[in-house]
Design an enzyme around this catalytic site. Structure first.
Site, mmCIF file in Angstrom:
data_model
loop_
_atom_site.group_PDB
_atom_site.id
_atom_site.type_symbol
_atom_site.label_atom_id
_atom_site.label_comp_id
_atom_site.label_asym_id
_atom_site.label_seq_id
_atom_site.Cartn_x
_atom_site.Cartn_y
_atom_site.Cartn_z
ATOM 1 N N LYS A 24 -11.260 -0.354 1.390
ATOM 2 C CA LYS A 24 -11.525 1.032 1.129
ATOM 3 C C LYS A 24 -11.395 1.614 -0.639
ATOM 4 C CE LYS A 24 -7.071 1.819 3.062
ATOM 5 N NZ LYS A 24 -6.662 1.417 3.473
ATOM 6 N N ASP A 76 -1.818 1.404 -3.712
ATOM 7 C CA ASP A 76 -2.345 0.327 -4.167
ATOM 8 C C ASP A 76 -3.947 0.305 -4.528
ATOM 9 O OD1 ASP A 76 -2.835 0.559 -1.300
ATOM 10 O OD2 ASP A 76 -4.328 -1.216 -0.458
ATOM 11 N N SER A 97 0.841 -1.664 0.308
ATOM 12 C CA SER A 97 -0.300 0.192 0.228
ATOM 13 C C SER A 97 0.944 1.418 -0.092
ATOM 14 C CB SER A 97 -1.434 -0.255 0.606
ATOM 15 O OG SER A 97 -1.414 1.242 0.695
ATOM 16 N N HIS A 98 0.793 1.996 0.726
ATOM 17 C CA HIS A 98 0.976 3.371 1.216
ATOM 18 C C HIS A 98 2.886 2.986 1.109
ATOM 19 C CE1 HIS A 98 0.167 1.719 5.308
ATOM 20 N NE2 HIS A 98 0.999 2.810 5.796
ATOM 21 N N ASP A 157 -3.119 6.030 -2.892
ATOM 22 C CA ASP A 157 -1.969 5.734 -3.297
ATOM 23 C C ASP A 157 -1.467 4.009 -3.601
ATOM 24 O OD1 ASP A 157 -4.115 3.953 -2.042
ATOM 25 O OD2 ASP A 157 -2.952 3.169 -0.604
ATOM 26 N N ASP A 201 -6.685 2.573 -2.771
ATOM 27 C CA ASP A 201 -7.826 2.274 -1.668
ATOM 28 C C ASP A 201 -7.556 3.605 -0.850
ATOM 29 O OD1 ASP A 201 -5.764 1.549 0.062
ATOM 30 O OD2 ASP A 201 -6.132 -0.552 0.394
ATOM 31 N N ARG A 202 -6.809 4.140 -0.992
ATOM 32 C CA ARG A 202 -6.812 5.406 -0.626
ATOM 33 C C ARG A 202 -6.999 6.897 -1.410
ATOM 34 N NH1 ARG A 202 -2.342 5.930 4.884
ATOM 35 N NH2 ARG A 202 -2.472 3.605 5.493
#
Ligand code: VG1
Ligand code: CO
Length: 546
Positions: A379, A282, A116-117, A280, A284-285
């Site tokens: 998300k 992946d 992710s991030h 982000d 999802d943000r």
């Protein structure tokens, strides 16, 4: 092609955190490390009949090691008798797209490859997460079982087949298993079209509305390009940094005002478009930015909830709202006004799954730039951006107007998170232990103008299946609803990261223009007094303030 059984020994510490197993790439590159974890997943999720005939979804955010990991996982899936794997072209699938594809195709589950991030590249991080048939992250009882298997493995099974071509859409086989390379964007884009008023957004762009979407050289680029420029007619160049890079172009793919500084500077300057957004690693943000205004994610959740019926997919209203415990209570005020329940869950999207499945909540959100709904079980960054576009198109209002009007109606929840990254793990644990020990003495204590109404270590009983999650963060709630929250991150890969969350409510519109850090200054001081965070970590300042 033959299926082989390879002897192995357990690796310590393969325990999934807030969102899957995240480690340094170099750790994942050790022979057998990835294989062991994947074997543990397959042993756990197969059940008594194994995975025979089942469909799985597989894809990742394109970071370094993604392609290699996909080839390994495919060969292992074939060895475990999986019927079919749907894999995104180039190994690419955003986290929300994995969730969408699992649900749409009725898959048994899926594997998301992402940290992710966290930064990528050979010296960066890698991650792997299992999602269940509802499209959401596996709940704790499954991740605990996976972890238990990692401790006892003596072998794993893998086909010795050669690598498959991930770059062309089509079907091939490894052993008996079908590998179907799919367009990573199509199913997701189709779902977005059902939720939002694409005609109204097209008209908005046709009228000269200007936007910048920063893909941060991560996975959301192809999605944003196809949807915002392709389907919604925004001019070419609206979406920037849209090619997923293995190292995210050396950037930190975490959309907040610190890491997306370029976008924020543009939105603060004379050439600001009407609307800015970013996602982000992946996908999802989301970060939502108006002119000279980065919207706090907690506010974003509340504003989407208050205006949800402007979007076709939410015309019927909300069943409920859910937010993670550290997220501000702005959404609670909206839920109260709408007459729907508001749920407070531990940090991490896996805790929203049951509420969404049971039809108890429609919108969910976290302070960490995460917002989503019952359309999938993750998300969803681009979804939030499209929701904000829909609100602007339907209301004719700017981001700034929507935010100001919201504060005037509901009051403003000043909110900030202070991260102390990569601090000494033992010092961080000691700080948490000392906080826990103080809890009984905190209730009723006066700190300047603030009196502690309630202090606890947050525990959550899932209202659907009764499962209990304990020690989810220290929560200090004041008489006026102001809050201080402290917890340790479960996604970091170096030492410990302490997160300090601060919230203060202000009803008076005349006091809605104060600088956030200034508004929170007294609470920041109390937090330090109670936790001795700076002293214990040897840090004078937080590493990141959002
Ligand atoms: C962080 C965030 C949390 C989020 C998680 C995964 O977890 O605080 O809200 O769900 O990352 O997000 P932690 O344990 O580090 O605080 V993502 O976009 O990295 O999958
Ligand atoms: Co993410």
């Amino acid at each position: 092609m033959t299926i082989q059984t390879i002897a192995t020994t357990p690796f310590a510490g393969q325990k999934p955190g807030t969102s899957g197993l995240r480690k340094k790439v170099t750790e994942f590159q050790q022979p057998g490390y990835l294989e062991n974890f994947v074997e543990a997943i397959f042993l756990t999720v197969g059940g008594p009949d194994g995975l025979a005939g089942r469909t799985l979804v597989l894809g990742g955010d394109g970071r370094y090691f993604n392609r290699q990991a996909i080839q390994t996982i495919l060969r292992m899936a074939a060895a475990h008798g999986v019927g079919k794997v749907l894999v995104g072209r180039g190994g690419i699938l955003s986290t929300p797209a994995v969730s969408c594809v699992i649900r749409k195709h009725g898959a048994h589950g899926g594997i998301v490859l992402s940290a992710s991030h966290n930064p990528g590249g050979p010296d960066g991080d890698f991650g792997i997460k299992y999602n269940i048939g509802n499209g959401g992250p596996a709940p704790e009882k499954i991740t605990d079982a996976i972890f238990a298997h990692t401790g006892t493995l003596a072998s794993y099974r893998i086909s010795d087949a050669g690598p498959v071509d991930l770059d062309a859409i089509g079907t091939m086989r490894i052993e008996e298993m079908v590998v179907e390379v799919i367009d990573p964007v199509a199913d997701y884009a189709d779902l977005m079209q059902q939720l939002f008023d694409f005609d109204a957004i097209r008209t908005l762009f046709a009228g000269g509305f200007a936007m910048r979407f920063d893909g941060m050289s991560a996975v959301s680029g192809p999605y944003a390009k196809a949807i915002i420029e392709g389907m919604l007619g925004a001019p070419a160049g609206t979406v920037v940094n849209f090619t997923p890079e293995e190292d995210f172009g050396g950037h930190h793919p975490d959309p907040n005002p610190v890491n997306a500084a370029e976008l924020v500077a543009l939105m603060d300057g004379p050439d600001a478009p009407d609307f800015g957004a970013a996602s982000d690693g992946d996908g999802d943000r989301n970060m939502i930015v108006g002119r000279k205004l980065a919207v706090s994610p907690s506010d974003s959740l509340a504003i989407l909830a208050a205006n949800a019926t402007l979007a076709p997919g939410y015309r019927a209203g909300l069943k409920g709202i859910a937010r993670s415990m550290p997220t501000s209570t702005a959404a609670d005020r909206v839920a109260a006004a709408l007459g729907v329940p508001c749920f407070e869950t531990p940090t991490g999207w896996k805790y929203f799954g049951n509420l969404l499945d049971a039809g108890m909540a429609t919108l969910c959100g976290e302070e960490s730039y995460g917002t989503g709904s019952d359309h999938i079980r993750e998300k969803d960054g681009l979804w939030a951006v499209l929701f904000w576009l829909n609100l602007q198109a339907a209301s004719g209002k700017t981001v700034n107007q929507l935010v100001q009007e919201h504060w005037t109606r509901f009051g403003r929840n000043y909110y900030s998170r202070h991260d102390y990254e990569a601090v000494d793990a033992a010092a961080a644990e000691q700080m948490m232990a000392a906080l826990r020990a103080q809890l009984p003495a905190l209730a009723g204590r006066q700190f300047g103008d603030f009196r502690v109404r309630h202090a606890d270590d947050f525990a959550y009983t899932d209202p659907v299946d009764g499962s209990l999650a304990q020690r989810q963060g220290i929560r200090i709630v004041m008489d006026d609803g102001s809050r201080i929250v402290l917890r340790l991150s479960g996604t970091g890969t170096e030492g410990a990261t302490v997160r300090l969350y601060l919230e203060r409510y202000e009803a008076d519109p005349a006091r809605h223009g104060i600088d956030t850090q200034e508004a929170l200054a007294p609470l920041i001081e109390i937090a330090e007094q109670v936790s001795q965070l700076k002293q214990r970590t040897g840090r004078r300042e937080p590493s990141v303030v959002t």
